[in-house]
Design an enzyme around this catalytic site. Structure first.
Site, PDB file in Angstrom:
ATOM      1  N   SER A  22       0.849  -1.199   0.000  1.00  0.00           N
ATOM      2  CA  SER A  22       0.000   0.000   0.000  1.00  0.00           C
ATOM      3  C   SER A  22       0.880   1.242   0.000  1.00  0.00           C
ATOM      4  O   SER A  22       2.010   1.208   0.500  1.00  0.00           O
ATOM      5  CB  SER A  22      -0.872   0.025   1.265  1.00  0.00           C
ATOM      6  OG  SER A  22      -1.507   1.285   1.409  1.00  0.00           O
ATOM      7  N   TYR A  81      -1.977  -0.663  10.322  1.00  0.00           N
ATOM      8  CA  TYR A  81      -2.101  -0.986   8.891  1.00  0.00           C
ATOM      9  C   TYR A  81      -0.864  -0.502   8.137  1.00  0.00           C
ATOM     10  O   TYR A  81      -0.243  -1.245   7.378  1.00  0.00           O
ATOM     11  CB  TYR A  81      -3.365  -0.335   8.323  1.00  0.00           C
ATOM     12  CG  TYR A  81      -3.550  -0.564   6.840  1.00  0.00           C
ATOM     13  CD1 TYR A  81      -4.044  -1.777   6.367  1.00  0.00           C
ATOM     14  CD2 TYR A  81      -3.232   0.430   5.917  1.00  0.00           C
ATOM     15  CE1 TYR A  81      -4.205  -1.993   5.006  1.00  0.00           C
ATOM     16  CE2 TYR A  81      -3.401   0.226   4.560  1.00  0.00           C
ATOM     17  CZ  TYR A  81      -3.887  -0.986   4.106  1.00  0.00           C
ATOM     18  OH  TYR A  81      -4.036  -1.204   2.761  1.00  0.00           O
TER      19      TYR A  81
HETATM   20  P1  NAI Z   1     -11.382  -5.842   0.573  1.00  0.00           P
HETATM   21  O1  NAI Z   1     -11.748  -5.771   2.000  1.00  0.00           O
HETATM   22  O2  NAI Z   1     -12.458  -5.759  -0.443  1.00  0.00           O
HETATM   23  O3  NAI Z   1     -10.528  -7.144   0.257  1.00  0.00           O
HETATM   24  C1  NAI Z   1      -9.682  -7.774   1.193  1.00  0.00           C
HETATM   25  C2  NAI Z   1      -9.944  -9.255   1.071  1.00  0.00           C
HETATM   26  O4  NAI Z   1      -9.085  -9.981   1.954  1.00  0.00           O
HETATM   27  C3  NAI Z   1     -11.387  -9.597   1.447  1.00  0.00           C
HETATM   28  O5  NAI Z   1     -11.918 -10.460   0.471  1.00  0.00           O
HETATM   29  C4  NAI Z   1     -11.231 -10.294   2.778  1.00  0.00           C
HETATM   30  O6  NAI Z   1     -12.244 -11.234   3.026  1.00  0.00           O
HETATM   31  C5  NAI Z   1      -9.873 -10.965   2.580  1.00  0.00           C
HETATM   32  N1  NAI Z   1      -9.292 -11.378   3.849  1.00  0.00           N
HETATM   33  C6  NAI Z   1      -9.154 -10.642   4.970  1.00  0.00           C
HETATM   34  N2  NAI Z   1      -8.644 -11.397   5.946  1.00  0.00           N
HETATM   35  C7  NAI Z   1      -8.427 -12.633   5.421  1.00  0.00           C
HETATM   36  C8  NAI Z   1      -7.933 -13.850   5.937  1.00  0.00           C
HETATM   37  N3  NAI Z   1      -7.555 -13.981   7.215  1.00  0.00           N
HETATM   38  N4  NAI Z   1      -7.844 -14.923   5.106  1.00  0.00           N
HETATM   39  C9  NAI Z   1      -8.250 -14.811   3.824  1.00  0.00           C
HETATM   40  N5  NAI Z   1      -8.757 -13.692   3.284  1.00  0.00           N
HETATM   41  C10 NAI Z   1      -8.845 -12.616   4.078  1.00  0.00           C
HETATM   42  O7  NAI Z   1     -10.321  -4.698   0.320  1.00  0.00           O
HETATM   43  P2  NAI Z   1      -9.407  -4.373  -0.935  1.00  0.00           P
HETATM   44  O8  NAI Z   1      -9.373  -2.921  -1.051  1.00  0.00           O
HETATM   45  O9  NAI Z   1      -9.799  -5.173  -2.104  1.00  0.00           O
HETATM   46  O10 NAI Z   1      -7.980  -4.837  -0.410  1.00  0.00           O
HETATM   47  C11 NAI Z   1      -7.185  -5.808  -1.064  1.00  0.00           C
HETATM   48  C12 NAI Z   1      -5.718  -5.562  -0.704  1.00  0.00           C
HETATM   49  O11 NAI Z   1      -5.322  -4.309  -1.243  1.00  0.00           O
HETATM   50  C13 NAI Z   1      -5.472  -5.482   0.803  1.00  0.00           C
HETATM   51  O12 NAI Z   1      -4.252  -6.107   1.107  1.00  0.00           O
HETATM   52  C14 NAI Z   1      -5.394  -3.997   1.049  1.00  0.00           C
HETATM   53  O13 NAI Z   1      -4.649  -3.670   2.181  1.00  0.00           O
HETATM   54  C15 NAI Z   1      -4.725  -3.539  -0.244  1.00  0.00           C
HETATM   55  N6  NAI Z   1      -4.887  -2.121  -0.537  1.00  0.00           N
HETATM   56  C16 NAI Z   1      -6.128  -1.574  -0.750  1.00  0.00           C
HETATM   57  C17 NAI Z   1      -6.251  -0.228  -1.016  1.00  0.00           C
HETATM   58  C18 NAI Z   1      -7.566   0.425  -1.247  1.00  0.00           C
HETATM   59  O14 NAI Z   1      -7.623   1.669  -1.269  1.00  0.00           O
HETATM   60  N7  NAI Z   1      -8.651  -0.317  -1.441  1.00  0.00           N
HETATM   61  C19 NAI Z   1      -5.076   0.638  -1.086  1.00  0.00           C
HETATM   62  C20 NAI Z   1      -3.819  -0.043  -0.874  1.00  0.00           C
HETATM   63  C21 NAI Z   1      -3.755  -1.362  -0.618  1.00  0.00           C
END
Ligand code: NAI
Length: 260
Positions: free
Chosen positions: A154, A167
């Protein structure tokens, strides 16, 4: 000449595929021809995604995976390799967020975030890389195509962003983990790179953008805009492709200029 990225014959595992970026990454890899294993805890959502990918003629498989449990990780990786094939591409995407002042950060919240974002990502990569290394060691010279690990870090892991406490620290760990893995595993044909997205509108933060604080945050961004999941399609494809064999240990900002 048209330039194409063809992942036919490749097997990819995407963690946290049940929503947001993971959902999009899985679709993109499937559209490029890869067989995609959809890892996550919400099996109903993963089945929905599998159906969407299959409806487009793609190949997708659901695998239960909780990245905070090492037994779940080893079981999921073994399952994918037996049922789908050797994993060529790992997208280490699962993550959780946490916000609030550092002064109020509780040990249990610190642990929860690090368990998923840093420890979880590490042990998923380790489980996949162990198998990639074993195959590389057993391969005849010139026959090993190499593996790709794409860690989703990130912008918060690169520059200080207030109120993101554990985070931001966990994502800085992912950034450095990427370099250490690239350094140690490069000799086995494994390329490990990270994408550092800026703010992307997903389930993780969707509610926030409608709030006063969300509007202020957006207006403070260089181009006063939040990205969409598909804005990362090309950077993901580049790092997953065979053609990127000379890119190893790169930390790629995809943040509309926020980190500079
Ligand atoms: P999101 O919340 O939609 O997706 C995260 C996913 O990880 C979800 O499907 C969740 O169920 C899964 N997850 C969480 N804990 C878990 C576990 N213990 N085992 C298996 N799966 C698990 O959020 P998003 O935005 O799609 O995030 C995806 C990645 O991108 C994350 O690592 C986040 O930190 C990163 N990110 C997101 C940004 C944003 O602005 N949306 C910016 C920078 C990084």
């Amino acid at each position: 000449m048209a330039y194409t990225i063809d992942l036919s014959g490749r097997v990819a595992l995407v963690t946290g595929a049940s929503s947001g970026l993971g959902w999009q990454f899985a679709q993109v890899l499937a559209r490029a021809g890869a067989a995609v294993a959809l890892g996550g805890r919400r099996l109903d959502r993963l089945k929905e995604l599998r159906a969407a990918i299959e409806a487009e003629g793609g190949d997708a498989h659901v695998v239960r995976l909780d990245v905070t449990e090492t037994a779940s990780i080893s079981g999921a990786v073994a399952h994918v390799e037996t049922e789908v094939g050797n994993i060529d591409i790992l997208v280490n995407n699962a993550g959780i967020s946490q916000s609030g002042p550092l002064a109020d950060l509780r040990p249990e919240d610190f642990d929860r975030v690090f368990d998923t974002n840093a420890r979880g990502a590490f042990f998923v990569a380790q489980a996949v890389a162990r198998r990639m290394i074993a195959r590389a060691q057993g391969a005849a010279p010139g026959t090993w195509a190499g593996g790709r690990i794409v860690n989703i870090a990130s912008v918060a892991g690169l520059r200080a962003v207030s109120q993101l406490g554990a985070y931001a620290m966990s994502k800085a760990a992912v950034v450095h983990m990427t370099r250490v893995m690239a350094h140690e595993w490069g000799r086995y044909g494994i390329n490990v790179n990270a994408i550092c997205p800026g703010y992307i509108d997903t389930e993780l933060n969707h509610g926030f953008w409608g709030t006063e604080n969300g509007r202020r945050t957006r207006d403070a961004l260089p181009r006063k805009r939040v990205g969409r999941a598909e804005d990362l399609d090309l950077v993901l494809l580049m790092l997953a492709a065979g053609q990127s064999h000379f890119i190893n240990g790169a930390i790629v900002n995809a943040d509309d200029g926020y980190a500079v």
